[in-house]
Design a protein around this motif. Sequence first.
Motif, short mmCIF file in Angstrom:
data_model
loop_
_atom_site.label_atom_id
_atom_site.label_comp_id
_atom_site.label_asym_id
_atom_site.label_seq_id
_atom_site.Cartn_x
_atom_site.Cartn_y
_atom_site.Cartn_z
N ARG A 48 4.40 4.12 -36.67
CA ARG A 48 3.03 4.45 -37.08
C ARG A 48 2.34 5.34 -36.05
O ARG A 48 1.17 5.67 -36.20
CB ARG A 48 2.22 3.17 -37.29
CG ARG A 48 2.76 2.31 -38.43
CD ARG A 48 2.07 0.95 -38.45
NE ARG A 48 2.43 0.16 -39.61
CZ ARG A 48 3.54 -0.56 -39.71
NH1 ARG A 48 4.40 -0.59 -38.69
NH2 ARG A 48 3.80 -1.25 -40.80
N GLU A 49 3.03 5.67 -34.98
CA GLU A 49 2.52 6.53 -33.91
C GLU A 49 1.22 5.97 -33.32
O GLU A 49 0.26 6.70 -33.07
CB GLU A 49 2.33 7.97 -34.41
CG GLU A 49 3.64 8.61 -34.86
CD GLU A 49 3.48 10.06 -35.26
OE1 GLU A 49 2.33 10.52 -35.39
OE2 GLU A 49 4.50 10.74 -35.43
N VAL A 50 1.21 4.66 -33.11
CA VAL A 50 0.07 3.99 -32.49
C VAL A 50 0.39 3.78 -31.01
O VAL A 50 1.29 3.01 -30.69
CB VAL A 50 -0.23 2.65 -33.17
CG1 VAL A 50 -1.34 1.89 -32.43
CG2 VAL A 50 -0.63 2.87 -34.63
N PRO A 51 -0.31 4.44 -30.10
CA PRO A 51 -0.02 4.27 -28.68
C PRO A 51 -0.45 2.90 -28.18
O PRO A 51 -1.42 2.31 -28.67
CB PRO A 51 -0.82 5.38 -28.01
CG PRO A 51 -1.93 5.66 -28.96
CD PRO A 51 -1.39 5.42 -30.34
N VAL A 52 0.27 2.40 -27.19
CA VAL A 52 0.02 1.08 -26.63
C VAL A 52 -0.14 1.19 -25.12
O VAL A 52 0.70 1.78 -24.44
CB VAL A 52 1.17 0.11 -26.96
CG1 VAL A 52 0.91 -1.26 -26.30
CG2 VAL A 52 1.34 -0.04 -28.46
N SER A 53 -1.24 0.61 -24.62
CA SER A 53 -1.43 0.45 -23.18
C SER A 53 -1.15 -1.01 -22.85
O SER A 53 -1.35 -1.90 -23.68
CB SER A 53 -2.86 0.83 -22.80
OG SER A 53 -3.06 0.71 -21.40
N ALA A 54 -0.69 -1.27 -21.64
CA ALA A 54 -0.27 -2.61 -21.27
C ALA A 54 -1.03 -3.14 -20.07
O ALA A 54 -1.20 -2.44 -19.07
CB ALA A 54 1.24 -2.63 -20.95
N ASP A 55 -1.50 -4.37 -20.18
CA ASP A 55 -2.08 -5.06 -19.03
C ASP A 55 -0.92 -5.69 -18.25
O ASP A 55 -0.29 -6.63 -18.72
CB ASP A 55 -3.05 -6.14 -19.52
CG ASP A 55 -3.68 -6.94 -18.39
OD1 ASP A 55 -3.35 -6.67 -17.22
OD2 ASP A 55 -4.48 -7.84 -18.69
N ILE A 56 -0.67 -5.16 -17.07
CA ILE A 56 0.42 -5.70 -16.25
C ILE A 56 -0.13 -6.28 -14.95
O ILE A 56 0.51 -6.24 -13.90
CB ILE A 56 1.52 -4.65 -15.99
CG1 ILE A 56 0.94 -3.35 -15.40
CG2 ILE A 56 2.28 -4.35 -17.27
CD1 ILE A 56 2.01 -2.38 -14.93
N GLU A 57 -1.35 -6.83 -15.06
CA GLU A 57 -1.95 -7.58 -13.97
C GLU A 57 -1.97 -6.75 -12.68
O GLU A 57 -2.56 -5.68 -12.66
CB GLU A 57 -1.24 -8.92 -13.83
CG GLU A 57 -1.36 -9.74 -15.12
CD GLU A 57 -0.61 -11.04 -15.13
OE1 GLU A 57 0.39 -11.17 -14.40
OE2 GLU A 57 -1.02 -11.93 -15.90
N ARG A 58 -1.29 -7.21 -11.64
CA ARG A 58 -1.25 -6.39 -10.41
C ARG A 58 0.17 -5.94 -10.09
O ARG A 58 0.54 -5.71 -8.94
CB ARG A 58 -1.86 -7.16 -9.23
CG ARG A 58 -2.29 -6.18 -8.13
CD ARG A 58 -3.17 -6.76 -7.05
NE ARG A 58 -3.52 -5.68 -6.13
CZ ARG A 58 -2.76 -5.30 -5.13
NH1 ARG A 58 -1.62 -5.93 -4.85
NH2 ARG A 58 -3.13 -4.29 -4.36
N GLY A 59 0.96 -5.79 -11.15
CA GLY A 59 2.28 -5.22 -10.97
C GLY A 59 3.36 -6.18 -10.54
O GLY A 59 4.48 -5.77 -10.23
N TYR A 60 3.04 -7.49 -10.49
CA TYR A 60 4.05 -8.53 -10.24
C TYR A 60 4.77 -8.36 -8.92
O TYR A 60 5.93 -8.77 -8.76
CB TYR A 60 5.05 -8.57 -11.41
CG TYR A 60 4.35 -8.69 -12.73
CD1 TYR A 60 3.75 -9.88 -13.12
CD2 TYR A 60 4.22 -7.58 -13.58
CE1 TYR A 60 3.06 -9.98 -14.33
CE2 TYR A 60 3.54 -7.68 -14.78
CZ TYR A 60 2.96 -8.88 -15.14
OH TYR A 60 2.26 -8.98 -16.32
#
Length: 225
Positions: free
Chosen positions: A59-71
């Motif tokens: 559907r060509e829906v872009p996704v941003s990700a919450d990755i906290e502080r990078g683990y």
Amino acid sequence: MLPGPWDAASAVAFAEAGHAALATPSHGVSAALGYADGACPAGEMFAAVGRIVRAVADREVPVSADIERGYGLPPAEIVERLLATGAVGCNLEDTGPDGRLVDPERQAEWLAQVRTAAGPDVLYLNARVDSYLRGAADPLADALARARRYVAAGADCVYPLGAPTDDLRVLAAELPVPVNAVSDAGSPAPGELAAAGARRVTFGGSLALRSFREVAALARGLRET
């Protein structure tokens, strides 16, 4: 306005409803995987983000990700693993593992390393500013100072989590990048946040938690039949 899917099915539901972009919440994804907020292992979080991205790719829906502080991963590995999921951006917060605000200069240097590893136009870097969340003595002044450092380090957007609408107006007027605001059970509606100057509205884990409450009610109802 970027709803926060916690799994592939919720991502498809938001995409089918016409939302043009999504932003995964670490809280919601962690809860869906059976972890407390902040306790999800890096591998499981990146894998979940990858499933969400894949579910809406056609559907060509872009996704941003919450990755906290990078683990705790090196900046280059953060970028490598994030790009492998197909995500187009990420949230990175300035709360350290001890629950305290990271020194702003050190945080800015770290964000600059992430930006360098990604390149100038590869990832949309949303820098979370936790001055309000962690009780800074003067949260508006602290948030402004931190945000300016983070923008200079390469952040595309800043996210002063918990900033009241009056302070959002100041932040939006003073900063040269979009300001992200959260709309959850205790926050203003997206329209009010937009009127205060927010240009990016996310929902944290609130949508996931609302869904889980509805499932719990369904489960109780089944017991009563």
